[in-house]
Design a protein around this motif. Structure first.
Motif, PDB file in Angstrom:
ATOM      1  N   PHE A   1      18.382  -4.461  88.760  1.00 49.25           N
ATOM      2  CA  PHE A   1      18.456  -3.819  89.837  1.00 49.25           C
ATOM      3  C   PHE A   1      17.396  -3.833  90.833  1.00 49.25           C
ATOM      4  O   PHE A   1      17.455  -3.647  92.096  1.00 49.25           O
ATOM      5  CB  PHE A   1      18.283  -2.076  89.339  1.00 49.25           C
ATOM      6  CG  PHE A   1      19.498  -1.624  88.603  1.00 49.25           C
ATOM      7  CD1 PHE A   1      20.699  -1.605  89.139  1.00 49.25           C
ATOM      8  CD2 PHE A   1      19.741  -1.454  87.164  1.00 49.25           C
ATOM      9  CE1 PHE A   1      21.869  -1.202  88.673  1.00 49.25           C
ATOM     10  CE2 PHE A   1      20.686  -0.991  86.434  1.00 49.25           C
ATOM     11  CZ  PHE A   1      21.913  -1.055  87.326  1.00 49.25           C
ATOM     12  N   PRO A   2      16.291  -4.468  90.247  1.00 49.71           N
ATOM     13  CA  PRO A   2      15.251  -5.047  91.131  1.00 49.71           C
ATOM     14  C   PRO A   2      16.019  -5.964  92.405  1.00 49.71           C
ATOM     15  O   PRO A   2      15.586  -5.871  93.840  1.00 49.71           O
ATOM     16  CB  PRO A   2      14.024  -5.598  90.613  1.00 49.71           C
ATOM     17  CG  PRO A   2      13.961  -4.722  89.369  1.00 49.71           C
ATOM     18  CD  PRO A   2      15.484  -4.400  89.000  1.00 49.71           C
ATOM     19  N   GLU A   3      16.801  -6.942  91.644  1.00 50.08           N
ATOM     20  CA  GLU A   3      17.327  -8.022  92.675  1.00 50.08           C
ATOM     21  C   GLU A   3      18.455  -7.482  93.506  1.00 50.08           C
ATOM     22  O   GLU A   3      18.563  -7.523  94.780  1.00 50.08           O
ATOM     23  CB  GLU A   3      18.003  -8.851  91.663  1.00 50.08           C
ATOM     24  CG  GLU A   3      17.079 -10.098  91.112  1.00 50.08           C
ATOM     25  CD  GLU A   3      17.816 -10.761  89.942  1.00 50.08           C
ATOM     26  OE1 GLU A   3      18.230 -11.770  90.413  1.00 50.08           O
ATOM     27  OE2 GLU A   3      18.133 -10.300  89.004  1.00 50.08           O
ATOM     28  N   MET A   4      19.125  -6.178  93.167  1.00 45.95           N
ATOM     29  CA  MET A   4      19.978  -5.549  94.035  1.00 45.95           C
ATOM     30  C   MET A   4      19.424  -4.860  94.885  1.00 45.95           C
ATOM     31  O   MET A   4      19.935  -4.967  96.028  1.00 45.95           O
ATOM     32  CB  MET A   4      20.874  -4.529  93.066  1.00 45.95           C
ATOM     33  CG  MET A   4      21.879  -5.470  91.980  1.00 45.95           C
ATOM     34  SD  MET A   4      22.660  -4.003  91.181  1.00 45.95           S
ATOM     35  CE  MET A   4      23.242  -4.909  89.627  1.00 45.95           C
ATOM     36  N   GLY A   5      18.200  -4.461  94.705  1.00 46.79           N
ATOM     37  CA  GLY A   5      17.323  -3.695  95.647  1.00 46.79           C
ATOM     38  C   GLY A   5      17.093  -4.497  96.685  1.00 46.79           C
ATOM     39  O   GLY A   5      16.995  -4.429  97.956  1.00 46.79           O
TER      40      GLY A   5
ATOM     41  N   GLY B   1      23.731   3.375  91.792  1.00 47.36           N
ATOM     42  CA  GLY B   1      23.149   3.235  93.326  1.00 47.36           C
ATOM     43  C   GLY B   1      21.974   3.702  93.271  1.00 47.36           C
ATOM     44  O   GLY B   1      21.087   3.612  94.309  1.00 47.36           O
ATOM     45  N   GLY B   2      21.698   4.922  92.573  1.00 45.44           N
ATOM     46  CA  GLY B   2      20.391   5.841  92.725  1.00 45.44           C
ATOM     47  C   GLY B   2      19.054   4.800  92.057  1.00 45.44           C
ATOM     48  O   GLY B   2      18.089   4.857  92.530  1.00 45.44           O
ATOM     49  N   PHE B   3      19.717   3.977  91.130  1.00 50.60           N
ATOM     50  CA  PHE B   3      18.581   2.893  90.474  1.00 50.60           C
ATOM     51  C   PHE B   3      18.312   1.850  91.894  1.00 50.60           C
ATOM     52  O   PHE B   3      17.250   1.623  91.875  1.00 50.60           O
ATOM     53  CB  PHE B   3      19.188   1.987  89.521  1.00 50.60           C
ATOM     54  CG  PHE B   3      19.483   3.192  88.168  1.00 50.60           C
ATOM     55  CD1 PHE B   3      19.268   4.341  88.076  1.00 50.60           C
ATOM     56  CD2 PHE B   3      20.446   2.405  87.323  1.00 50.60           C
ATOM     57  CE1 PHE B   3      19.562   5.037  86.903  1.00 50.60           C
ATOM     58  CE2 PHE B   3      20.812   3.121  86.327  1.00 50.60           C
ATOM     59  CZ  PHE B   3      20.533   4.466  85.886  1.00 50.60           C
ATOM     60  N   VAL B   4      19.144   1.486  92.414  1.00 52.39           N
ATOM     61  CA  VAL B   4      19.066   0.487  93.477  1.00 52.39           C
ATOM     62  C   VAL B   4      18.385   1.191  94.905  1.00 52.39           C
ATOM     63  O   VAL B   4      17.358   0.455  95.311  1.00 52.39           O
ATOM     64  CB  VAL B   4      20.589   0.097  94.031  1.00 52.39           C
ATOM     65  CG1 VAL B   4      20.425  -0.728  95.367  1.00 52.39           C
ATOM     66  CG2 VAL B   4      21.162  -0.857  92.884  1.00 52.39           C
TER      67      VAL B   4
ATOM     68  N   GLN C   1      10.597  -1.463  97.265  1.00 52.16           N
ATOM     69  CA  GLN C   1      10.401  -2.790  97.806  1.00 52.16           C
ATOM     70  C   GLN C   1      10.212  -2.612  99.186  1.00 52.16           C
ATOM     71  O   GLN C   1       9.659  -3.391  99.838  1.00 52.16           O
ATOM     72  CB  GLN C   1      11.215  -3.671  97.346  1.00 52.16           C
ATOM     73  CG  GLN C   1      11.347  -3.858  95.982  1.00 52.16           C
ATOM     74  CD  GLN C   1      12.600  -4.808  95.703  1.00 52.16           C
ATOM     75  OE1 GLN C   1      12.906  -5.816  96.325  1.00 52.16           O
ATOM     76  NE2 GLN C   1      13.317  -4.527  94.323  1.00 52.16           N
ATOM     77  N   GLY C   2      10.978  -1.675  99.794  1.00 54.14           N
ATOM     78  CA  GLY C   2      10.890  -1.720 101.183  1.00 54.14           C
ATOM     79  C   GLY C   2       9.914  -1.189 102.028  1.00 54.14           C
ATOM     80  O   GLY C   2       9.790  -1.157 103.372  1.00 54.14           O
ATOM     81  N   GLY C   3       8.991  -0.376 101.555  1.00 49.80           N
ATOM     82  CA  GLY C   3       8.005   0.521 102.218  1.00 49.80           C
ATOM     83  C   GLY C   3       8.332   1.349 103.287  1.00 49.80           C
ATOM     84  O   GLY C   3       9.328   2.029 103.092  1.00 49.80           O
TER      85      GLY C   3
END
Length: 283
Positions: free
Chosen positions: A86-90, A113-116, A123-125
């Protein structure tokens, strides 16, 4: 790219599938609703495509917001491979959002999708303004009460009735709401292809990593400081409802709505009520 595609006249049914390149991936997306303001980016559940969203939800939110649906890397009409975490998907989702030239978005995620969505926020701040987490949970969730393995391994006739078991409660009222949801979901004619075996396997592997026991599993939630609306059904048999309570307790700025007599797809059972709650939250 012209902006004529993004006029308010487009709906869930008519918004064209467009493509944008990022991270070497050609992301498929659809964009519609009220332009200007902060768009809402939707992150889909296990094995889902853009056509698995409920038009009552997407068109409902599109009255006041621009809605962006997309297939993450390797999913359906997007190119590349689906990563097994999920970190990579994010990270891929963030690349997609930035490729659209967006400075700020709200993110909605259902189930995985909630994990993403949580990863996008981590990651996006400043990219992420507000978050809506539907039928989802946190890292290290104890899934022993989940019936997902049993539900997904059964045979359904027609096969689409799998989603009645996944998303809706056993009551007659909930099942009728489920049939109405399936009818809405199938109205669009030019549909996304179903996901590949690669995507199914990668998403399954990502789930195993996410739910692996970890005594510090909840610590990361303190870093998700954006206002968050946690939405859940009263008895989610896929991701147990208790995990949504835990999310609300450990996220610094979260509120929780639990809908009655409902399951994993509570927002598809109560689309009007959910849209009203979401609109109020997203102000």
């Amino acid at each position: 790219m012209t902006h004529s595609n993004h006029t308010p006249t487009h709906t869930h049914q008519t918004a064209p599938t467009e493509f944008v390149e990022a991270n070497g991936i050609r992301f498929a997306y659809r964009r519609f609703g009220k332009p200007g303001g902060v768009p809402v980016v939707f992150n889909q559940h296990y094995t889902g495509t853009m056509d698995y969203w409920d038009p009552a939800v997407t068109d409902g939110l599109a009255r006041t917001r621009e809605v962006i649906l997309f297939n993450n890397a390797g999913v359906s009409s997007s190119s590349g491979e689906t990563p097994a975490s999920f970190p990579e998907m994010g990270a891929n989702a963030i690349a997609f959002i930035r490729a659209l030239g967006l400075q700020q978005v709200d993110v909605l995620g259902i189930s995985i999708g909630g994990f993403v969505a949580q990863e996008i926020a981590l990651q996006g701040g400043d990219l992420v303004r507000k978050i809506i987490l539907v039928g989802t949970g946190h890292r290290g969730n104890d899934m022993t009460a989940s019936r997902s393995t049993e539900i997904f391994s059964e045979t359904y006739e027609p096969p689409e009735h799998l989603w009645l078991a996944v998303h809706f409660a056993p009551s007659q009222v909930s099942q009728e709401a489920g049939l109405a949801f399936l009818e809405r979901k199938w109205r669009r004619q030019d549909r996304d292809p179903e996901v590949s075996a690669q995507t199914v396997a990668a998403q399954g592997e990502a789930i195993d990593k996410w739910i692996a026991p970890d005594e510090n599993a909840l610590a990361y939630l303190k870093a998700i400081v954006q206002p968050t609306l946690v939405v859940q059904g009263s008895n989610d048999v896929i991701i147990p409802t208790a995990h949504s309570v835990t999310l609300q307790q450990h996220l610094p700025n979260a509120e929780l709505v639990i809908y009655p007599d409902s399951n994993h797809g509570s927002i598809y059972q109560y689309p009007e009520r959910f849209v009203a709650h979401a609109e109020q939250f997203l102000v």
